[in-house]
Design a protein around this motif. Structure first.
Motif, mmCIF file in Angstrom:
data_model
loop_
_atom_site.group_PDB
_atom_site.id
_atom_site.type_symbol
_atom_site.label_atom_id
_atom_site.label_comp_id
_atom_site.label_asym_id
_atom_site.label_seq_id
_atom_site.Cartn_x
_atom_site.Cartn_y
_atom_site.Cartn_z
ATOM 1 N N ALA A 117 0.816 -1.210 0.000
ATOM 2 C CA ALA A 117 0.000 0.000 0.000
ATOM 3 C C ALA A 117 0.850 1.260 0.000
ATOM 4 O O ALA A 117 0.411 2.319 -0.449
ATOM 5 C CB ALA A 117 -0.933 0.001 1.212
ATOM 6 N N ARG A 118 2.086 1.160 0.487
ATOM 7 C CA ARG A 118 2.964 2.329 0.580
ATOM 8 C C ARG A 118 3.867 2.502 -0.631
ATOM 9 O O ARG A 118 4.688 3.422 -0.661
ATOM 10 C CB ARG A 118 3.803 2.223 1.858
ATOM 11 C CG ARG A 118 2.942 2.354 3.117
ATOM 12 C CD ARG A 118 3.676 1.961 4.372
ATOM 13 N NE ARG A 118 2.779 1.992 5.532
ATOM 14 C CZ ARG A 118 3.081 1.515 6.731
ATOM 15 N NH1 ARG A 118 4.277 0.985 6.933
ATOM 16 N NH2 ARG A 118 2.204 1.569 7.720
ATOM 17 N N LEU A 119 3.702 1.648 -1.641
ATOM 18 C CA LEU A 119 4.512 1.774 -2.849
ATOM 19 C C LEU A 119 3.958 2.803 -3.818
ATOM 20 O O LEU A 119 4.555 3.052 -4.868
ATOM 21 C CB LEU A 119 4.630 0.413 -3.546
ATOM 22 C CG LEU A 119 5.467 -0.647 -2.830
ATOM 23 C CD1 LEU A 119 5.454 -1.954 -3.617
ATOM 24 C CD2 LEU A 119 6.902 -0.165 -2.620
ATOM 25 N N GLY A 120 2.809 3.382 -3.490
ATOM 26 C CA GLY A 120 2.235 4.406 -4.348
ATOM 27 C C GLY A 120 1.789 3.836 -5.682
ATOM 28 O O GLY A 120 1.135 2.791 -5.754
ATOM 29 N N ASP A 121 2.168 4.521 -6.771
ATOM 30 C CA ASP A 121 1.724 4.123 -8.104
ATOM 31 C C ASP A 121 2.695 3.185 -8.816
ATOM 32 O O ASP A 121 2.558 2.945 -10.018
ATOM 33 C CB ASP A 121 1.496 5.368 -8.967
ATOM 34 C CG ASP A 121 0.238 6.129 -8.564
ATOM 35 O OD1 ASP A 121 -0.703 5.483 -8.072
ATOM 36 O OD2 ASP A 121 0.213 7.362 -8.724
ATOM 37 N N VAL A 122 3.691 2.656 -8.098
ATOM 38 C CA VAL A 122 4.562 1.649 -8.704
ATOM 39 C C VAL A 122 3.696 0.477 -9.152
ATOM 40 O O VAL A 122 2.824 0.009 -8.409
ATOM 41 C CB VAL A 122 5.630 1.170 -7.703
ATOM 42 C CG1 VAL A 122 6.420 -0.002 -8.273
ATOM 43 C CG2 VAL A 122 6.559 2.305 -7.335
ATOM 44 N N ALA A 123 3.884 -0.008 -10.370
ATOM 45 C CA ALA A 123 3.067 -1.102 -10.895
ATOM 46 C C ALA A 123 3.448 -2.406 -10.205
ATOM 47 O O ALA A 123 4.548 -2.932 -10.411
ATOM 48 C CB ALA A 123 3.244 -1.223 -12.405
ATOM 49 N N VAL A 124 2.561 -2.929 -9.387
ATOM 50 C CA VAL A 124 2.860 -4.144 -8.625
ATOM 51 C C VAL A 124 1.616 -5.012 -8.522
ATOM 52 O O VAL A 124 0.489 -4.512 -8.426
ATOM 53 C CB VAL A 124 3.411 -3.796 -7.220
ATOM 54 C CG1 VAL A 124 2.423 -2.951 -6.439
ATOM 55 C CG2 VAL A 124 3.779 -5.044 -6.437
ATOM 56 N N ALA A 125 1.831 -6.320 -8.579
ATOM 57 C CA ALA A 125 0.757 -7.286 -8.411
ATOM 58 C C ALA A 125 1.289 -8.470 -7.617
ATOM 59 O O ALA A 125 2.504 -8.690 -7.543
ATOM 60 C CB ALA A 125 0.213 -7.748 -9.756
ATOM 61 N N VAL A 126 0.373 -9.223 -7.024
ATOM 62 C CA VAL A 126 0.747 -10.408 -6.256
ATOM 63 C C VAL A 126 0.051 -11.621 -6.873
ATOM 64 O O VAL A 126 -1.159 -11.603 -7.125
ATOM 65 C CB VAL A 126 0.347 -10.275 -4.778
ATOM 66 C CG1 VAL A 126 0.751 -11.535 -4.004
ATOM 67 C CG2 VAL A 126 0.991 -9.034 -4.154
ATOM 68 N N PHE A 127 0.850 -12.650 -7.132
ATOM 69 C CA PHE A 127 0.340 -13.905 -7.668
ATOM 70 C C PHE A 127 0.569 -15.009 -6.642
ATOM 71 O O PHE A 127 1.551 -14.981 -5.891
ATOM 72 C CB PHE A 127 1.067 -14.277 -8.965
ATOM 73 C CG PHE A 127 0.812 -13.332 -10.108
ATOM 74 C CD1 PHE A 127 -0.092 -13.666 -11.111
ATOM 75 C CD2 PHE A 127 1.476 -12.122 -10.199
ATOM 76 C CE1 PHE A 127 -0.327 -12.799 -12.174
ATOM 77 C CE2 PHE A 127 1.255 -11.241 -11.250
ATOM 78 C CZ PHE A 127 0.349 -11.584 -12.245
ATOM 79 N N ALA A 128 -0.319 -15.995 -6.636
ATOM 80 C CA ALA A 128 -0.109 -17.180 -5.807
ATOM 81 C C ALA A 128 0.945 -18.071 -6.464
ATOM 82 O O ALA A 128 1.438 -17.783 -7.555
ATOM 83 C CB ALA A 128 -1.425 -17.934 -5.627
ATOM 84 N N ALA A 129 1.281 -19.159 -5.803
ATOM 85 C CA ALA A 129 2.348 -20.030 -6.294
ATOM 86 C C ALA A 129 2.048 -20.648 -7.653
ATOM 87 O O ALA A 129 2.964 -21.056 -8.369
ATOM 88 C CB ALA A 129 2.619 -21.140 -5.276
ATOM 89 N N ASP A 130 0.763 -20.707 -8.038
ATOM 90 C CA ASP A 130 0.387 -21.261 -9.348
ATOM 91 C C ASP A 130 0.148 -20.154 -10.374
ATOM 92 O O ASP A 130 -0.470 -20.387 -11.398
ATOM 93 C CB ASP A 130 -0.861 -22.140 -9.214
ATOM 94 C CG ASP A 130 -2.053 -21.371 -8.654
ATOM 95 O OD1 ASP A 130 -1.866 -20.238 -8.152
ATOM 96 O OD2 ASP A 130 -3.185 -21.900 -8.711
#
Length: 291
Positions: A117-130
């Motif tokens: 939440a504190r990364l601002g507008d940096v493009a980031v996503a989270v994927f599960a192990a699959d």
């Protein structure tokens, strides 16, 4: 469960309300408006963060909906930033079995969510192990397109990478190319094989591999090589409809035993690509319908 339901504050709906009230908007990356009466999240904010309708959140809290699916409980647990123990409690209140050893977890620990939440507008996503997409921010949606219109089951990078049959991509809404396409293909397949050793009891992982092996020749060919490795980095060019091609470094960080993949896209400081990347965040994601 019936005995517990007679004790105030022990139902799933009551717990969702309690957890919602305790989470300040700032912890979820939301800006608190002046004159705000709610100290915690509003129902509308929880619904948006969890990817469900406001009406469904209302029905859950009022006890009119009592049997949410495992994916909905997982989404609510992430949005509410529950601990693993709290998440498991939510599963049980919904009449579900919590994730066990040998299966993939979609849960993002509260500490990781705070950092994201504190990364601002940096493009980031989270994927599960699959490689199932479980979270993304505004910067990610602006750069690659908002994936919320796709069916949740299909928000999977491996399924997008090795499509079965005709149909649109579900994660990137416009063309994306890599510096070495073949190397990226091999890395994704090797990473999935690695996941089978870590999560041998996971049915979603098994179903994904079966579908891709049977329906995509390229995947089947790479699977038969037996490669085992983690996919850690890549270099991509996103052909953005508003700002043109943007070349980014794509780095994959892994969170602990759950093997969550935190994917961050950045460009070298001071470069033209960094300027374009910032412009996508300002412009937001163009509206492109799913077909």
């Amino acid at each position: 469960m019936e005995i517990m339901a007679t004790i105030p504050g022990t139902t799933l709906g009551a717990m969702i309300r309690t957890w919602r009230d305790r989470l300040p908007p700032s912890a979820a990356g939301l800006t608190g408006a002046r004159g705000r009466r709610a100290a915690g999240l509003r129902r509308e904010e929880l619904a948006d963060l969890a990817g469900v309708s406001v009406d469904y959140v209302v029905r859950l809290e009022q006890g009119r909906a009592t049997t949410p699916s495992a994916s909905v409980v997982a989404s609510l647990a992430r949005a509410l930033q529950l601990s693993t123990t709290e998440r498991d409690h939510a599963y049980r209140l919904a009449g579900l079995v919590p994730p066990v050893d040998g299966t993939i977890s979609d849960h993002i620990p509260p500490g990781v969510l705070r950092v994201l939440a504190r990364l601002g507008d940096v493009a980031v996503a989270v994927f599960a192990a699959d490689w199932q997409l479980v979270w993304w921010n505004r910067g990610w949606g602006a750069l690659l397109g908002d994936p919320s219109g796709a069916e949740p089951r299909l928000r999977n990078f491996a399924r997008d990478r090795f499509p079965v049959g005709a149909g649109p991509a579900h994660l990137a809404r416009w063309p994306v190319s890599e510096a070495d396409h073949d190397a990226t293909d091999a890395a994704v397949v090797s990473d999935l094989r690695r996941a089978t050793g870590r999560f041998p009891r996971d049915s979603r992982l098994a179903a994904t591999i079966r579908d891709l092996h049977a329906g995509n020749n390229r995947f089947a060919e790479l699977w038969e090589t037996g490669g085992v490795a983690a996919h850690r980095e890549d270099h991509k060019t996103i052909h953005h409809p508003a700002v043109g091609p943007v070349t980014v470094d794509c780095d994959v960080l892994t969170d602990g035993d759950s093997e969550l993949k935190i994917v961050i896209m950045t460009a070298p400081p001071g470069s033209e690509d960094e300027t374009k990347l910032r412009l996508t965040a300002v412009a937001g994601a163009p509206a492109v319908p799913y077909t």
